[in-house]
Scaffold this motif. Structure first.
Motif, PDB file in Angstrom:
ATOM      1  N   LEU A 109     -93.256 -13.204   7.189  1.00  0.00           N
ATOM      2  CA  LEU A 109     -93.742 -11.943   7.760  1.00  0.00           C
ATOM      3  C   LEU A 109     -94.087 -10.941   6.672  1.00  0.00           C
ATOM      4  O   LEU A 109     -95.080 -10.211   6.773  1.00  0.00           O
ATOM      5  CB  LEU A 109     -92.689 -11.361   8.712  1.00  0.00           C
ATOM      6  N   TRP A 110     -93.276 -10.910   5.620  1.00  0.00           N
ATOM      7  CA  TRP A 110     -93.546  -9.983   4.522  1.00  0.00           C
ATOM      8  C   TRP A 110     -94.839 -10.342   3.807  1.00  0.00           C
ATOM      9  O   TRP A 110     -95.628  -9.463   3.430  1.00  0.00           O
ATOM     10  CB  TRP A 110     -92.378  -9.988   3.548  1.00  0.00           C
ATOM     11  N   VAL A 111     -95.102 -11.637   3.588  1.00  0.00           N
ATOM     12  CA  VAL A 111     -96.325 -12.067   2.915  1.00  0.00           C
ATOM     13  C   VAL A 111     -97.542 -11.637   3.714  1.00  0.00           C
ATOM     14  O   VAL A 111     -98.554 -11.180   3.156  1.00  0.00           O
ATOM     15  CB  VAL A 111     -96.312 -13.591   2.712  1.00  0.00           C
ATOM     16  N   ASN A 112     -97.479 -11.759   5.030  1.00  0.00           N
ATOM     17  CA  ASN A 112     -98.614 -11.388   5.860  1.00  0.00           C
ATOM     18  C   ASN A 112     -98.926  -9.901   5.736  1.00  0.00           C
ATOM     19  O   ASN A 112    -100.093  -9.499   5.650  1.00  0.00           O
ATOM     20  CB  ASN A 112     -98.330 -11.762   7.317  1.00  0.00           C
ATOM     21  N   VAL A 113     -97.883  -9.071   5.705  1.00  0.00           N
ATOM     22  CA  VAL A 113     -98.083  -7.628   5.554  1.00  0.00           C
ATOM     23  C   VAL A 113     -98.579  -7.299   4.142  1.00  0.00           C
ATOM     24  O   VAL A 113     -99.478  -6.466   3.962  1.00  0.00           O
ATOM     25  CB  VAL A 113     -96.774  -6.870   5.870  1.00  0.00           C
ATOM     26  N   TRP A 114     -98.017  -7.944   3.139  1.00  0.00           N
ATOM     27  CA  TRP A 114     -98.415  -7.673   1.753  1.00  0.00           C
ATOM     28  C   TRP A 114     -99.885  -8.023   1.534  1.00  0.00           C
ATOM     29  O   TRP A 114    -100.610  -7.292   0.864  1.00  0.00           O
ATOM     30  CB  TRP A 114     -97.544  -8.493   0.809  1.00  0.00           C
ATOM     31  N   ARG A 115    -100.317  -9.109   2.108  1.00  0.00           N
ATOM     32  CA  ARG A 115    -101.706  -9.530   1.927  1.00  0.00           C
ATOM     33  C   ARG A 115    -102.667  -8.499   2.497  1.00  0.00           C
ATOM     34  O   ARG A 115    -103.715  -8.219   1.908  1.00  0.00           O
ATOM     35  CB  ARG A 115    -101.917 -10.888   2.607  1.00  0.00           C
ATOM     36  N   ARG A 116    -102.319  -7.905   3.631  1.00  0.00           N
ATOM     37  CA  ARG A 116    -103.219  -6.949   4.272  1.00  0.00           C
ATOM     38  C   ARG A 116    -103.195  -5.582   3.611  1.00  0.00           C
ATOM     39  O   ARG A 116    -104.207  -4.877   3.602  1.00  0.00           O
ATOM     40  CB  ARG A 116    -102.841  -6.813   5.743  1.00  0.00           C
ATOM     41  N   LYS A 117    -102.082  -5.210   3.044  1.00  0.00           N
ATOM     42  CA  LYS A 117    -101.937  -3.854   2.525  1.00  0.00           C
ATOM     43  C   LYS A 117    -102.272  -3.743   1.041  1.00  0.00           C
ATOM     44  O   LYS A 117    -102.822  -2.722   0.602  1.00  0.00           O
ATOM     45  CB  LYS A 117    -100.512  -3.340   2.765  1.00  0.00           C
ATOM     46  N   TYR A 118    -101.925  -4.764   0.247  1.00  0.00           N
ATOM     47  CA  TYR A 118    -101.992  -4.608  -1.200  1.00  0.00           C
ATOM     48  C   TYR A 118    -102.999  -5.527  -1.881  1.00  0.00           C
ATOM     49  O   TYR A 118    -103.428  -5.222  -2.998  1.00  0.00           O
ATOM     50  CB  TYR A 118    -100.610  -4.859  -1.821  1.00  0.00           C
ATOM     51  N   ALA A 119    -103.369  -6.625  -1.294  1.00  0.00           N
ATOM     52  CA  ALA A 119    -104.253  -7.581  -1.969  1.00  0.00           C
ATOM     53  C   ALA A 119    -105.662  -7.028  -2.085  1.00  0.00           C
ATOM     54  O   ALA A 119    -106.205  -6.467  -1.134  1.00  0.00           O
ATOM     55  CB  ALA A 119    -104.262  -8.908  -1.215  1.00  0.00           C
ATOM     56  N   GLN A 120    -106.256  -7.199  -3.248  1.00  0.00           N
ATOM     57  CA  GLN A 120    -107.630  -6.767  -3.488  1.00  0.00           C
ATOM     58  C   GLN A 120    -108.634  -7.884  -3.207  1.00  0.00           C
ATOM     59  O   GLN A 120    -109.806  -7.607  -2.970  1.00  0.00           O
ATOM     60  CB  GLN A 120    -107.781  -6.305  -4.944  1.00  0.00           C
TER      61      GLN A 120
END
Length: 333
Positions: free
Chosen positions: A122-133
């Protein structure tokens, strides 16, 4: 025993991780990023995180919270807590385990997967949407994970944040098996321009993944059997052949057929036929040496052994399609 399962769907998984009890919010409320191009159309930074054995380090308090998020039956929850408090027996002495799940328990892999779903997936999914360029692809199987990034900055940022995230739940990355490599379509060109060697490889799910090219000279990910896996399987076959030395040849041939076919059923992917041929040839050689030890007066010839192999052992052929054919689907993110 009859059991009732209840899914508390209105309770946000994010609130569970923070210890809250509010039912507002939804874990999938963030809109997915539009994908401009497939992730394989360019050079990428691949990170291969490996967790220290999860079943030994997970926090029981967090695990109970995670299970309660989906399971409402108190009898199931009580049974799981009994499993967690079962302890271990070493040389006839019982000892309590403060962390982790019971070693060898049938439910341990399931509980570990639930723990990683809330603490990692779940954390990876949120990180990908918020921080990944750029584009991000993450694949996890048990405690083995492969993360692919379009940009190196995303890979470095992700690895740093991942260590912090896992530390909150009593987990850590394996220092010897976690690494960041350059892998992808233009990895070979970029490394050659910098005066470096060929792109590094990585092992995942029994295969060594290599930056290669197909017959047309186009980029493709080559997958070959991990060498130590093949050696381990050949040692196992050798030991079994020693035990079956005096069995009838047709009986041994039928057993070897099931062994080789089972090996092919997993490893017979496109581009791995050479490795499968080596495995089959070595099995034939082991069978020949075993049969020759049965009698010193009438040793079997190599030609006769090849005829037996032609009858019993299947020929290597690709049993799986290419990944782009198997996973040619669009999933909502």
């Amino acid at each position: 025993m009859n059991a009732t399962w209840g899914a508390r769907c209105r309770k946000s998984a994010r609130r569970v991780l923070s210890g809250g009890t509010s039912t507002r919010g939804h874990a999938g409320s963030v809109k997915p990023r539009s994908r401009k191009r497939p992730y394989w159309q360019g050079s990428a930074k691949a990170t291969a995180p490996r967790l220290v054995p999860t079943r030994q380090n997970l926090d029981k308090g967090w695990l109970v919270k995670f299970v309660e998020h989906r399971v409402a039956d108190p009898r199931i929850l009580r049974l799981i807590q009994k499993w967690l408090n079962a302890g271990v027996m070493e040389e006839g002495e019982w000892s309590e385990t403060r962390t982790g799940t019971p070693q060898g328990s049938v439910i341990s892999p399931l509980l570990a997967n639930i723990y990683l779903h809330y603490s990692f997936d779940l954390w990876v999914n949120v990180w990908r949407r918020k921080y990944a360029q750029g584009e991000v692809v993450v694949i996890r199987f048990a405690d083995d994970t492969i993360a692919g990034f379009q940009y190196q900055t995303d890979a470095d940022h992700f690895l740093e944040n991942l260590r912090e995230r896992l530390g909150k739940f009593g987990l850590e990355l394996h220092p010897d098996k976690t690494r960041r490599i350059e892998f992808g379509r233009f990895a070979e060109q970029n490394r050659e321009r910098r005066g470096e060697g060929r792109p590094e490889t990585f092992d995942f799910l029994g295969f060594t993944h290599i930056c290669g090219k197909n017959g047309l000279g186009r980029f493709m990910v080559r997958r070959t059997t991990i060498r130590k896996r093949m050696r381990a399987k050949l040692r196992e076959v050798k030991q079994q052949l020693r035990k079956r030395m005096h069995d009838p040849v047709p009986q041994t041939g039928q057993w070897l057929k099931s062994v080789v076919q089972g090996y092919f059923n997993y490893y017979a992917v496109p581009g791995n036929l050479t490795s499968l041929g080596v495995f089959r040839d070595r099995v034939i050689a082991l069978w020949w040496r075993t049969i020759r030890r049965r009698s010193q007066k009438h040793p079997i010839s190599w030609t006769r052994t090849l005829a037996l192999a032609q009858r019993w052992l299947p020929q290597p052929r690709a049993l799986h399609p290419f990944p782009d054919a198997r996973f040619a689907a669009t999933y909502p993110r």
